[in-house]
Scaffold this motif. Structure first.
Motif, mmCIF file in Angstrom:
data_model
loop_
_atom_site.group_PDB
_atom_site.id
_atom_site.type_symbol
_atom_site.label_atom_id
_atom_site.label_comp_id
_atom_site.label_asym_id
_atom_site.label_seq_id
_atom_site.Cartn_x
_atom_site.Cartn_y
_atom_site.Cartn_z
ATOM 1 N N LYS A 241 2.551 11.904 -11.232
ATOM 2 C CA LYS A 241 2.315 11.769 -9.787
ATOM 3 C C LYS A 241 3.605 11.925 -8.986
ATOM 4 N N SER B 222 -2.116 9.107 -2.897
ATOM 5 C CA SER B 222 -3.244 9.750 -2.210
ATOM 6 C C SER B 222 -2.854 11.028 -1.487
ATOM 7 N N THR C 77 0.153 11.329 0.680
ATOM 8 C CA THR C 77 1.022 11.174 1.843
ATOM 9 C C THR C 77 2.488 11.273 1.433
ATOM 10 N N ASN D 14 0.131 3.494 -3.123
ATOM 11 C CA ASN D 14 -1.213 4.090 -3.053
ATOM 12 C C ASN D 14 -1.257 5.231 -2.054
ATOM 13 N N ASN E 220 0.793 -1.231 0.000
ATOM 14 C CA ASN E 220 0.000 0.000 0.000
ATOM 15 C C ASN E 220 0.826 1.282 0.000
#
Length: 318
Positions: A190, A169, A171, A165, A162
């Motif tokens: 990104k 998102s 973080t 992801n 994770n």
């Protein structure tokens, strides 16, 4: 009747030996493994590979120890952890696949002329505590004069699967990622790859094939054939272009464009990440333990010969 009997005997084939392999993650970093399967090198040795991705070092080792797999592809540090727990059936490293760290430092913002000092005061999304990616990450940071615990906000409590992801998102300012995720993030805007942990940390037995000592003793010939097939694949990867390799391993990355696979393979080849033979030498083993010790994760120093069998790899490489 005599003719039929002779033909039947002549057509008798050797039994195919199934080998259940648990890989710690699915990554272009492991290209020689997929080449060995797709080019038929395992098949040539009479082996049928059943490949499962177990997503994480702890899960991979649990699968191996519980007899859910015959062979594990995972970081060598896991064999040291098992040994430190007093196992009466130690896990033995017998064939090295990668010889550098496979992660890259990805910045959320585009950084011109990156310097490691720019990480100070940032939020750094690292890998799971005690795993090779995280330990190498801290080792590299310290080599650049950065105290991971005090000079930045280090996050390392997110499950391996994770981490990407979490960064996507929002973080973290920086994240430590494997390929192809790092390049995909760059392609999608990104994040931006600013450094390679592999070029910074030197040679280490980052991912190796290992098995329980009992399995190796009971299936010596199978392990030898497995290692021989791997060596063929390592040599094939060394001798062929990134484009050729990308085409062969493409089926393992259905959601990734072949051009991107080629870019990643080229990056790994150029920094010498793919081992060209399966021999895990003593210098690499000691470098691994130095990195673990620096991270405060080395339970005890283990002799190379205790958890590494080089005789099989040496025989396969001749």
């Amino acid at each position: 009747m005599l003719t039929i009997g002779l033909t039947a005997c002549g057509e008798k084939e050797e039994a195919v030996q199934k080998v259940r392999v648990a890989e710690v993650t699915r990554s272009i970093f492991y290209a020689p493994e997929y080449v060995a399967i797709e080019k038929g090198f395992f098949k040539e040795e009479g082996l049928d590979i059943e490949l499962t991705t177990t997503w994480g070092g702890d899960k991979t080792m649990t699968t191996l120890l519980s007899n859910g797999a015959d062979v594990a592809l995972v970081g060598s540090e896991t064999s040291i952890y098992v040994h430190a727990q007093g196992s009466d059936d130690p896990v033995i490293n017998f064939a090295q696949l990668t010889q550098t760290d496979g992660t890259f430092l990805v910045s959320r913002e585009k950084v011109e002329n990156f310097e490691w000092d720019q990480l100070k005061g940032s939020t750094f999304l690292g890998q799971r505590k005690g795993g090779m990616p995280q330990m190498v990450g801290e080792f590299v940071l310290k080599n650049h004069g950065i105290d991971p615990q005090n000079d930045l906000n280090l996050i390392q409590n997110i499950d391996f699967a994770n981490v990407a992801n979490a960064f996507a998102s929002g973080t973290g300012d920086y994240v430590q990622l494997f390929e192809p995720t790092a390049s995909i993030f760059e392609q999608e805007g990104k994040g931006h790859i600013v450094a390679s942990f592999g070029t910074e940390s030197g040679h280490v037995p980052y991912t190796t094939f290992m098995a329980k000592d009992s399995y190796m003793k009971e299936n010596k010939e199978t392990v030898e054939k497995f290692t021989k097939a791997l060596y063929k694949a390592q040599q094939w990867v060394e001798e062929h272009s990134a484009a050729d390799i990308a085409k062969v391993i493409e089926p393992y990355f259905e959601d990734t464009e072949v051009d991107l696979i080629e870019t990643v393979v080229d990056r790994y080849k150029s920094q010498g990440s793919f081992a060209t033979d399966p021999i895990l030498d003593e210098e690499e083993w000691n470098n691994l333990q130095a990195i673990m010790d620096e991270a405060g994760e080395l339970p005890q120093s283990i002799d190379h010969k205790t958890l590494v069998n080089t005789s099989i790899a040496e025989k396969a490489s001749k």
